[in-house]
Design a protein around this motif. Structure first.
Motif, PDB file in Angstrom:
ATOM      1  N   ILE A   4      17.753 -13.338   4.594  1.00 22.98           N
ATOM      2  CA  ILE A   4      16.725 -13.106   3.457  1.00 22.98           C
ATOM      3  C   ILE A   4      15.488 -13.393   3.879  1.00 22.98           C
ATOM      4  O   ILE A   4      14.370 -12.773   3.686  1.00 22.98           O
ATOM      5  CB  ILE A   4      17.374 -14.403   2.374  1.00 22.98           C
ATOM      6  N   ASN A   5      15.564 -14.165   4.910  1.00 24.32           N
ATOM      7  CA  ASN A   5      13.840 -14.633   5.468  1.00 24.32           C
ATOM      8  C   ASN A   5      13.189 -13.231   6.213  1.00 24.32           C
ATOM      9  O   ASN A   5      12.119 -13.325   6.363  1.00 24.32           O
ATOM     10  CB  ASN A   5      13.967 -15.691   6.270  1.00 24.32           C
ATOM     11  N   ARG A   6      14.087 -12.402   6.349  1.00 22.37           N
ATOM     12  CA  ARG A   6      13.464 -10.993   6.941  1.00 22.37           C
ATOM     13  C   ARG A   6      12.559 -10.470   6.045  1.00 22.37           C
ATOM     14  O   ARG A   6      11.791  -9.477   6.491  1.00 22.37           O
ATOM     15  CB  ARG A   6      14.697 -10.405   7.814  1.00 22.37           C
ATOM     16  N   PHE A   7      12.869 -10.637   4.776  1.00 19.49           N
ATOM     17  CA  PHE A   7      12.033 -10.259   3.842  1.00 19.49           C
ATOM     18  C   PHE A   7      10.547 -10.729   3.592  1.00 19.49           C
ATOM     19  O   PHE A   7       9.658 -10.153   3.007  1.00 19.49           O
ATOM     20  CB  PHE A   7      12.661 -10.027   2.505  1.00 19.49           C
ATOM     21  N   PHE A   8      10.499 -11.915   4.183  1.00 19.60           N
ATOM     22  CA  PHE A   8       9.097 -12.586   4.041  1.00 19.60           C
ATOM     23  C   PHE A   8       8.380 -12.433   5.340  1.00 19.60           C
ATOM     24  O   PHE A   8       9.095 -12.159   6.423  1.00 19.60           O
ATOM     25  CB  PHE A   8       9.633 -14.157   3.639  1.00 19.60           C
ATOM     26  N   ASN A   9       7.190 -12.723   5.404  1.00 20.85           N
ATOM     27  CA  ASN A   9       6.269 -12.699   6.526  1.00 20.85           C
ATOM     28  C   ASN A   9       5.264 -13.693   6.670  1.00 20.85           C
ATOM     29  O   ASN A   9       4.786 -14.359   5.815  1.00 20.85           O
ATOM     30  CB  ASN A   9       5.497 -11.261   6.500  1.00 20.85           C
ATOM     31  N   ASP A  10       4.995 -13.935   7.862  1.00 21.78           N
ATOM     32  CA  ASP A  10       4.263 -15.012   8.351  1.00 21.78           C
ATOM     33  C   ASP A  10       2.822 -14.953   7.937  1.00 21.78           C
ATOM     34  O   ASP A  10       2.132 -15.928   7.474  1.00 21.78           O
ATOM     35  CB  ASP A  10       4.284 -15.404   9.852  1.00 21.78           C
ATOM     36  N   LYS A  11       2.439 -13.510   7.824  1.00 21.04           N
ATOM     37  CA  LYS A  11       1.102 -13.198   7.372  1.00 21.04           C
ATOM     38  C   LYS A  11       0.950 -13.821   5.696  1.00 21.04           C
ATOM     39  O   LYS A  11      -0.143 -13.853   5.292  1.00 21.04           O
ATOM     40  CB  LYS A  11       0.701 -11.739   7.409  1.00 21.04           C
ATOM     41  N   ASN A  12       2.072 -13.684   5.037  1.00 21.09           N
ATOM     42  CA  ASN A  12       1.738 -14.424   3.436  1.00 21.09           C
ATOM     43  C   ASN A  12       2.802 -15.746   3.523  1.00 21.09           C
ATOM     44  O   ASN A  12       3.457 -15.752   2.412  1.00 21.09           O
ATOM     45  CB  ASN A  12       2.346 -13.223   2.661  1.00 21.09           C
ATOM     46  N   GLU A  13       2.759 -16.612   4.348  1.00 21.97           N
ATOM     47  CA  GLU A  13       3.636 -17.543   3.976  1.00 21.97           C
ATOM     48  C   GLU A  13       2.904 -18.649   3.035  1.00 21.97           C
ATOM     49  O   GLU A  13       1.894 -19.123   3.473  1.00 21.97           O
ATOM     50  CB  GLU A  13       3.607 -18.682   5.650  1.00 21.97           C
ATOM     51  N   VAL A  14       3.816 -19.002   2.263  1.00 22.12           N
ATOM     52  CA  VAL A  14       3.134 -19.919   1.179  1.00 22.12           C
ATOM     53  C   VAL A  14       4.029 -21.270   1.257  1.00 22.12           C
ATOM     54  O   VAL A  14       5.113 -21.326   0.734  1.00 22.12           O
ATOM     55  CB  VAL A  14       3.220 -19.405  -0.287  1.00 22.12           C
ATOM     56  N   ARG A  15       3.246 -22.208   1.963  1.00 17.56           N
ATOM     57  CA  ARG A  15       4.055 -23.610   2.076  1.00 17.56           C
ATOM     58  C   ARG A  15       4.086 -24.240   0.824  1.00 17.56           C
ATOM     59  O   ARG A  15       3.540 -24.074  -0.051  1.00 17.56           O
ATOM     60  CB  ARG A  15       3.147 -24.315   3.333  1.00 17.56           C
ATOM     61  N   GLU A  96       6.753  -5.893   6.028  1.00 16.91           N
ATOM     62  CA  GLU A  96       5.856  -6.252   7.084  1.00 16.91           C
ATOM     63  C   GLU A  96       4.656  -5.313   7.210  1.00 16.91           C
ATOM     64  O   GLU A  96       3.521  -5.781   7.426  1.00 16.91           O
ATOM     65  CB  GLU A  96       6.469  -5.899   8.723  1.00 16.91           C
ATOM     66  N   ALA A  97       4.530  -3.991   7.000  1.00 10.33           N
ATOM     67  CA  ALA A  97       3.390  -3.096   6.888  1.00 10.33           C
ATOM     68  C   ALA A  97       2.381  -3.525   5.672  1.00 10.33           C
ATOM     69  O   ALA A  97       1.373  -3.371   6.034  1.00 10.33           O
ATOM     70  CB  ALA A  97       3.769  -1.487   6.953  1.00 10.33           C
ATOM     71  N   GLY A  98       3.055  -3.926   4.650  1.00  6.20           N
ATOM     72  CA  GLY A  98       2.297  -4.073   3.590  1.00  6.20           C
ATOM     73  C   GLY A  98       1.466  -5.283   3.747  1.00  6.20           C
ATOM     74  O   GLY A  98       0.084  -5.427   3.242  1.00  6.20           O
ATOM     75  N   SER A 171      -9.968   3.629  -7.884  1.00 10.40           N
ATOM     76  CA  SER A 171     -10.261   4.283  -6.722  1.00 10.40           C
ATOM     77  C   SER A 171      -9.233   5.251  -6.691  1.00 10.40           C
ATOM     78  O   SER A 171      -8.211   5.158  -6.882  1.00 10.40           O
ATOM     79  CB  SER A 171     -10.174   3.423  -5.311  1.00 10.40           C
ATOM     80  N   ASP A 172      -9.913   6.761  -6.264  1.00  8.93           N
ATOM     81  CA  ASP A 172      -9.217   7.722  -5.792  1.00  8.93           C
ATOM     82  C   ASP A 172      -8.691   7.633  -4.559  1.00  8.93           C
ATOM     83  O   ASP A 172      -7.582   8.541  -4.170  1.00  8.93           O
ATOM     84  CB  ASP A 172      -9.950   9.117  -5.837  1.00  8.93           C
ATOM     85  N   GLU A 173      -8.805   6.783  -3.507  1.00 10.37           N
ATOM     86  CA  GLU A 173      -8.356   6.629  -2.396  1.00 10.37           C
ATOM     87  C   GLU A 173      -6.908   5.751  -2.374  1.00 10.37           C
ATOM     88  O   GLU A 173      -6.771   5.068  -3.520  1.00 10.37           O
ATOM     89  CB  GLU A 173      -9.168   5.722  -1.432  1.00 10.37           C
ATOM     90  N   LEU A 174      -6.113   6.273  -1.537  1.00 13.56           N
ATOM     91  CA  LEU A 174      -4.744   5.566  -1.312  1.00 13.56           C
ATOM     92  C   LEU A 174      -4.629   5.682   0.108  1.00 13.56           C
ATOM     93  O   LEU A 174      -5.182   6.509   0.910  1.00 13.56           O
ATOM     94  CB  LEU A 174      -3.811   6.143  -2.385  1.00 13.56           C
ATOM     95  N   TRP A 175      -3.520   5.020   0.526  1.00 11.58           N
ATOM     96  CA  TRP A 175      -3.061   5.029   1.878  1.00 11.58           C
ATOM     97  C   TRP A 175      -1.778   4.997   2.007  1.00 11.58           C
ATOM     98  O   TRP A 175      -0.848   4.512   1.262  1.00 11.58           O
ATOM     99  CB  TRP A 175      -3.340   3.553   2.609  1.00 11.58           C
ATOM    100  N   LYS A 176      -1.127   6.225   2.571  1.00 14.18           N
ATOM    101  CA  LYS A 176       0.082   6.425   2.818  1.00 14.18           C
ATOM    102  C   LYS A 176       0.667   5.894   4.200  1.00 14.18           C
ATOM    103  O   LYS A 176       0.248   6.007   5.234  1.00 14.18           O
ATOM    104  CB  LYS A 176       0.496   7.919   2.816  1.00 14.18           C
ATOM    105  N   TYR A 177       2.045   5.189   4.280  1.00 10.67           N
ATOM    106  CA  TYR A 177       2.618   4.706   5.460  1.00 10.67           C
ATOM    107  C   TYR A 177       3.812   5.715   6.152  1.00 10.67           C
ATOM    108  O   TYR A 177       4.537   6.039   5.404  1.00 10.67           O
ATOM    109  CB  TYR A 177       3.282   3.331   5.217  1.00 10.67           C
ATOM    110  N   ASP A 178       3.667   5.851   7.368  1.00 13.11           N
ATOM    111  CA  ASP A 178       4.798   6.482   7.890  1.00 13.11           C
ATOM    112  C   ASP A 178       5.590   5.733   8.883  1.00 13.11           C
ATOM    113  O   ASP A 178       4.890   5.065   9.840  1.00 13.11           O
ATOM    114  CB  ASP A 178       3.897   7.572   9.127  1.00 13.11           C
ATOM    115  N   PRO A 179       6.582   5.252   8.412  1.00 12.60           N
ATOM    116  CA  PRO A 179       7.360   4.178   9.062  1.00 12.60           C
ATOM    117  C   PRO A 179       7.949   4.794  10.534  1.00 12.60           C
ATOM    118  O   PRO A 179       8.140   3.890  11.428  1.00 12.60           O
ATOM    119  CB  PRO A 179       8.581   4.221   8.290  1.00 12.60           C
TER     120      PRO A 179
END
Length: 252
Positions: A4-15, A96-98, A171-179
């Motif tokens: 389950i922890n694989r769904f969470f990321n150090d960049k958004n760790e809420v201690r 991770e990408a998000g 905004s009309d801008e968006l970003w598409k991710y290519d995995p």
């Protein structure tokens, strides 16, 4: 728990000791519950501090035979039980990408962004349904990490998993991710022509092709021509999918 922890990321760790302005919450779950009563879509509230769900709406289409309370109790274990294994890996990569993308957004703008993606739910032992997740921050920590997020689940109008898009409100801008190449690419939202907008609005009101033609002082064949061009533009096969697409993407 390690899975389950694989769904969470150090960049958004809420201690557990993270600085959070809890006054921003109010009685927010009552508002979420009220919204869930008005929509056919399924709602989840994710708490990134507890790494669990605060709320799961009671929509059986997306619960894979479970009750909303059972899914809430399972939390992210629900995905390992009810998502294709290859799509679980896709979801982890999207997370991770998000969060990597999110880290580059100024803190004061972070609530303006949302991410959308598609994946397959196993609806029974053999049946699969392609669903769309749209996720946006609700509350942030003082440092700008996502504390709680709202996720809306609906049937996807795509034909395959993926379709990962980040958009910004206003905004009309968006970003598409290519995995495949792990890269975000800037793009722009599809825009409807005035005629396409008029035709779709009248379809949404329940009018037939002939009634739309009469309203717009054009022929039924002209309505069909614009409808066909619209289907090609947004990649759908029928008017129901077109209406779902434009409403989901706030084009109508």
């Amino acid at each position: 728990m390690e899975e389950i922890n694989r769904f969470f990321n150090d960049k958004n760790e809420v201690r557990s000791d993270a600085e959070i302005d809890r006054s921003q919450m109010g009685d927010y779950l009552e508002a979420v519950k009220a919204f869930s009563r008005l929509t056919y879509q399924s709602l989840y509230v994710i708490d990134y501090q507890t790494r669990a769900f605060d709320y799961v709406s009671d929509n059986p289409l997306f619960l894979c035979g479970k009750s909303s309370e059972e899914v809430k109790e399972l939390g992210y274990a629900f995905y390992f039980q009810n998502v294709k294994p290859e799509d679980v890996e896709l979801l982890i990569k999207i997370n991770e990408a998000g969060f990597e993308f999110y880290e580059g957004i100024p803190v004061q703008e972070r609530k303006l962004y949302s991410i959308s993606y598609d994946f397959y739910l196993l609806n029974g032992k053999k049946d699969m349904i392609l669903v769309n997740h749209k996720l946006t921050p609700m509350f942030l920590t003082e440092e700008g990490q996502i504390w709680k997020a709202l996720c809306i689940v609906s049937l996807s109008n795509s034909t395959s998993a993926g379709n990962i898009v980040i958009s910004r409100e206003g905004s009309d801008e968006l970003w598409k991710y290519d995995p495949e190449i792990s890269k975000w690419e800037r793009d722009e939202k599809i825009k409807l022509s005035q005629r396409e907008y008029e035709i779709l609005s009248l379809y949404a009101s329940g009018l037939t092709i002939n009634e739309i033609a009469e309203k717009l002082f054009i022929s039924a064949d002209t309505v069909k021509f614009h409808r066909k061009k619209l289907f090609e533009k947004i990649g759908v096969n029928n008017i129901a999918e077109a209406l779902d697409y434009v409403k989901t993407n706030k084009l109508l």
